[in-house]
Design a protein around this motif. Structure first.
Motif, PDB file in Angstrom:
ATOM      1  N   ASP A 177       0.665  -1.145  -0.225  1.00 34.13           N
ATOM      2  CA  ASP A 177      -0.055  -0.129  -0.250  1.00 34.13           C
ATOM      3  C   ASP A 177       0.902   1.295   0.103  1.00 34.13           C
ATOM      4  O   ASP A 177       2.708   1.534   0.570  1.00 34.13           O
ATOM      5  CB  ASP A 177      -0.884  -0.223   1.114  1.00 34.13           C
ATOM      6  N   PHE A 178       0.036   2.890  -0.163  1.00 33.04           N
ATOM      7  CA  PHE A 178       0.928   3.084  -0.087  1.00 33.04           C
ATOM      8  C   PHE A 178       1.776   4.065   0.725  1.00 33.04           C
ATOM      9  O   PHE A 178       2.636   3.971   0.737  1.00 33.04           O
ATOM     10  CB  PHE A 178      -0.245   4.740  -0.635  1.00 33.04           C
ATOM     11  N   GLY A 179       1.307   3.598   2.215  1.00 31.35           N
ATOM     12  CA  GLY A 179       2.064   4.395   3.104  1.00 31.35           C
ATOM     13  C   GLY A 179       3.422   3.374   2.935  1.00 31.35           C
ATOM     14  O   GLY A 179       4.926   4.217   3.228  1.00 31.35           O
ATOM     15  N   ALA A 180       4.031   2.415   2.596  1.00 32.59           N
ATOM     16  CA  ALA A 180       4.604   1.199   3.133  1.00 32.59           C
ATOM     17  C   ALA A 180       5.376   1.490   1.850  1.00 32.59           C
ATOM     18  O   ALA A 180       6.849   1.901   2.167  1.00 32.59           O
ATOM     19  CB  ALA A 180       4.636  -0.116   2.720  1.00 32.59           C
ATOM     20  N   VAL A 181       5.100   2.050   0.339  1.00 37.97           N
ATOM     21  CA  VAL A 181       5.817   2.274  -0.235  1.00 37.97           C
ATOM     22  C   VAL A 181       5.949   4.181  -0.353  1.00 37.97           C
ATOM     23  O   VAL A 181       7.649   4.240  -1.309  1.00 37.97           O
ATOM     24  CB  VAL A 181       5.141   2.588  -1.833  1.00 37.97           C
ATOM     25  N   LEU A 182       5.748   4.540   0.224  1.00 36.93           N
ATOM     26  CA  LEU A 182       6.209   6.114   0.340  1.00 36.93           C
ATOM     27  C   LEU A 182       7.426   6.285   1.177  1.00 36.93           C
ATOM     28  O   LEU A 182       8.380   6.842   1.147  1.00 36.93           O
ATOM     29  CB  LEU A 182       5.213   7.333   0.837  1.00 36.93           C
TER      30      LEU A 182
END
Length: 430
Positions: A177-182
């Protein structure tokens, strides 16, 4: 050969250092291409003591960058400070008023004050060049000013922010998801510690405003850009997109409509048949549709030392050659003050993901909310059975944004809808 083009550089960060390196490495070649040598005579940066991988020992150091704007031994000021106001704006204004040419990579400055600066440059007979401000090393401004100048642009769109494209690509490839990839992008240096400028779409919106001015002969109007970021895009949405034959990209899009100029930045469902769907990682791409040329696509690295320095030096060669043309393709005094096409008037198809309670009557209630706005469904996907919330995905036929927003408000109020729906616009590209 003519006298050297005397250059003052304000800002010796990543891009400024790259410009110095490129000028040193390709000096003889650039002299041939520019018809004269390109010589850095003065620089300015926050810290003279900072270690840099460049040699500026034979160059004058100015503590105050504004000194570059009035120095008699400087022909062109390269502004690489950044920011839409403050010293960057004062430097460019002062340089132009002093009759000097300006090369800048500052998209925020141009998005907020581009028309004003273009007017000032033309009054003083100076060149205002900004190839590096949009899409890094991709020569899209030059394409609009020169190669495509025989066309009326029907539409342009593009991936204008490499950070967002990297995040969305990695989410698709890894299922995270977004948070981990960011967090990973920040650790790798692809995203800033405060990523909001990128992931909330502001950077792309600055670039789109500049492109719109050049493409449509309009006054630059950043306030007229509708902006949404990628924070609410989930790995689940990316997976559903693939099943439906789409890929999610943050795009900047501009076109003329009967209501005025439409400028928008937001996540889009892009058909897998469209070439721009396959621009991955940190790469950028811009598509221009002209009435005579048809569809053209430009792609490459949209940021980084080398690509951005390449674009800055391309502008310096133009200055050396005396290639003087309006900053935004037509004379500044003739730039049109076009109306903003309201986002409510946008016409298109939509993807909607709902998290709903798995019980009878829910789909009927959702369909009823859409039917009240005369919105017809094209497809529906439903996954699994659960005592909690399950995802339901709907795609619609083309409708008006205002109708979709009214339907969305009704759907959100349904008791069985567990969280705010995710809605992504579908773009009809070939």
């Amino acid at each position: 050969m003519k006298a050297p083009l005397r250059i003052g550089i304000a800002g010796l960060g990543t891009v400024g250092a790259g410009v110095v390196k490129l000028l040193a490495e390709h000096g003889r070649l650039l002299s041939l291409r520019g018809g004269r040598s390109l010589k850095v005579v003065a620089v300015s940066a926050r810290s003279k003591a900072k270690k840099r991988d460049i040699d500026v020992s034979g160059v004058r150091w100015e503590r105050d960058p504004l000194a570059l704007a009035t120095a008699p031994d400087i022909d062109v000021v390269v502004e690489l400070i950044g920011g839409s106001s403050g010293v960057a704006r004062r430097l460019v204004q002062t340089a132009l008023r002093s009759g000097k040419h300006v090369v800048t990579a500052n998209k925020a400055l141009l998005a907020m004050h581009g028309t004003e600066l273009a007017t000032l440059a033309e009054k003083r007979g100076s060149i205002l060049a900004f190839e590096a401000a949009v899409a890094g090393g991709i020569p899209i401004i030059k394409a609009l000013r020169e190669g495509l100048v025989g066309n009326r642009v029907r539409r342009l769109y593009g991936i204008l922010n490499g950070t967002c494209n990297y995040i969305l690509t990695t989410m698709r490839e890894t299922g995270r998801d977004f948070g981990a990839v960011l967090a990973e992008a920040q650790a790798a240096g692809y995203a800033e510690a405060d990523p909001s400028f990128d992931v909330d779409g502001i950077d792309a919106a600055h670039k789109l405003a500049v492109l719109t001015g050049a493409a449509f002969g309009a006054k630059v109007n950043f306030a007229g850009v509708h902006v949404e970021g990628i924070r609410r895009v989930s790995a689940m949405d990316i997976q559903f997109a693939e099943e439906l034959g789409f890929r999610i990209k943050l795009l900047g899009l501009a076109r003329e409509t009967r209501y005025g100029i439409e400028q928008r930045v937001h996540p889009c469902m892009v058909p897998l048949s469209a070439p721009i769907a396959h621009i991955e990682g940190v790469f950028n791409a811009v598509v221009v549709e002209g009435d005579f040329v048809g569809t053209t696509m430009f792609q490459g690295r949209g940021a980084g030392q080398g690509p951005t320095a390449s674009a800055v030096v391309a502008d310096l060669v133009d200055v050396a050659r005396g290639r003087q043309m309006p900053a935004f393709v037509v004379p500044a005094e003739r730039l049109a003050d076009k109306k903003v096409s309201p986002m409510d008037r946008h016409q298109g198809a939509y993807y909607m993901r709902l998290m709903v309670q798995d019980k009878p009557g829910v789909i009927a209630a959702v369909s009823g909310a859409l039917a009240k706005e005369r919105i017809s469904l094209e497809a529906m996907l439903q996954r699994g059975r659960s005592d909690g919330a399950v995802p339901v995905v709907l795609t619609t036929h083309e409708t008006e944004e205002a109708a979709m927003q009214r339907a969305l408000a009704r759907i959100t109020r349904l008791g069985a809808v567990a969280e705010e729906p995710c809605v992504i616009r579908i773009e009809a590209f070939q």
